[in-house]
Design an enzyme around this catalytic site. Sequence first.
Site, mmCIF file in Angstrom:
data_model
loop_
_atom_site.group_PDB
_atom_site.id
_atom_site.type_symbol
_atom_site.label_atom_id
_atom_site.label_comp_id
_atom_site.label_asym_id
_atom_site.label_seq_id
_atom_site.Cartn_x
_atom_site.Cartn_y
_atom_site.Cartn_z
ATOM 1 N N ARG A 196 19.013 139.848 64.041
ATOM 2 C CA ARG A 196 18.266 139.971 62.782
ATOM 3 C C ARG A 196 19.197 140.130 61.587
ATOM 4 O O ARG A 196 18.906 139.617 60.503
ATOM 5 C CB ARG A 196 17.331 141.174 62.850
ATOM 6 N N GLY A 221 8.567 137.279 70.491
ATOM 7 C CA GLY A 221 9.814 137.911 70.907
ATOM 8 C C GLY A 221 10.151 137.647 72.363
ATOM 9 O O GLY A 221 11.302 137.337 72.709
ATOM 10 N N LYS A 270 -1.499 140.075 76.122
ATOM 11 C CA LYS A 270 -2.681 140.654 75.470
ATOM 12 C C LYS A 270 -3.557 139.597 74.821
ATOM 13 O O LYS A 270 -3.227 139.054 73.776
ATOM 14 C CB LYS A 270 -2.225 141.647 74.400
ATOM 15 N N GLY A 291 4.077 139.031 65.338
ATOM 16 C CA GLY A 291 2.735 139.118 64.764
ATOM 17 C C GLY A 291 2.580 138.246 63.526
ATOM 18 O O GLY A 291 1.550 137.589 63.341
#
Length: 385
Positions: A35, A337, A189, A360
């Site tokens: 990052r 990810g 999920k 997200g």
Amino acid sequence: MKTLKEVELRDKRVLLRADLDVPLDERGGIKDDARLKIAIPTIKYVLEKGAKQIVIMGHIDRPRGQVVDMLRMDRVAVRLIKLLGRHVYKLDDCIGKGIPRGERIILLENLRFHPEEEANDEGFAKQLAAYGDIYVNNAFATCHREQASLHAITKHLPGCIGLQVEEELKHLDIDKMKKPIVALIGGAKLKTKIPLIQAMLTKADKVLIGGAMIFTFYAAQNLEIGKSLCDMNYAMNAKMMLNNEKLVLPKDIVIADYENQEAGIRTVAHNEIPKKSIGLDIGEQSLEEFKQELRKAETIIWNGPMGYYEKPPFDKATNELAKIIAELDCNRIVGGGDTADALHKLDIAHKFNFISTGGGAALELLAGKELAALKALDENEVNFS
Ligand code: ADP
Ligand code: MG
């Protein structure tokens, strides 16, 4: 919304919201600085264009509004110095601190040490804004959040997006993707993936589903799924998608004994899962079918592993598909990810056209939603002088 390249930076103080949320080991060391590397081109660009000063801000993890020593930005400062080859001066707080004369690159302390950050507090945003003449948002992974350094701050400074956010928006715009588009969606999920699946059923030409979510689709058809992961709260949503011709569900599943997942490993038809088994990967036949669909694509959008890829042999479908997609001659976009992690482990990430840095945020964008922080930038156009 302005991009960094459209803004005059000479002699300006630039306040940069970056994505500094690096994974840490037990002793607080930086496990992976990917990052930080992504922030470097934007920082260098700002300096090259003659900005007087760049003040960098970001968060690590979730200290929940308290100072947590392990989550201080000191190690990030050290790593930035190494990556930039220039000095970075770190402040011990993110508001109310003076900057010594002559310092050109400044790093603020973890924003989330103050509860006001996540509360999108106006006063806090104003204090942050005091550090800059121009605001730059380059923190794509957090752009779906309404937080002070991303959202409220846009009312106080003229702002633009950084180089990484610009890249993300360019690559994740589904309306600009070449058709046919095949979406490959996996992961655990269903709750977080439903908007994405729904959007893909509208915009893509085929939607291949793998991962643990498939069991909710099977349960919605009253099939036995044994001890496989399933979320019956979303069975209705799943049921409504079942008749869509674009949707492709696996027809065979790799299972293991629920009590001992090293035992009973075999492939069964999707409607023959025994009561005491758990489904952990998609089977060979499904893999073949997915491959054939993927070969027809001009664009592939991939989000989420096909199985419990952390534990071999349940990584097989994910790895095989990754290797096949890597060799295809089409536009290949990856979000998530875990999916990125699987590609890095195989050392083939570089073969994909674009790997999003946002989980997200990428999902929301692909699902056609406007990201909260970017919407704020758009709406609060404080004038550039
Ligand atoms: P991404 O981070 O790429 O968006 P997700 O976080 O949605 O992906 O999902 C990844 C997780 O899903 C992994 O931890 C993986 O082990 C899990 N998973 C996928 N398939 C299964 C399955 N059949 N059973 C249990 N876990 C699964
Ligand atoms: Mg994940």
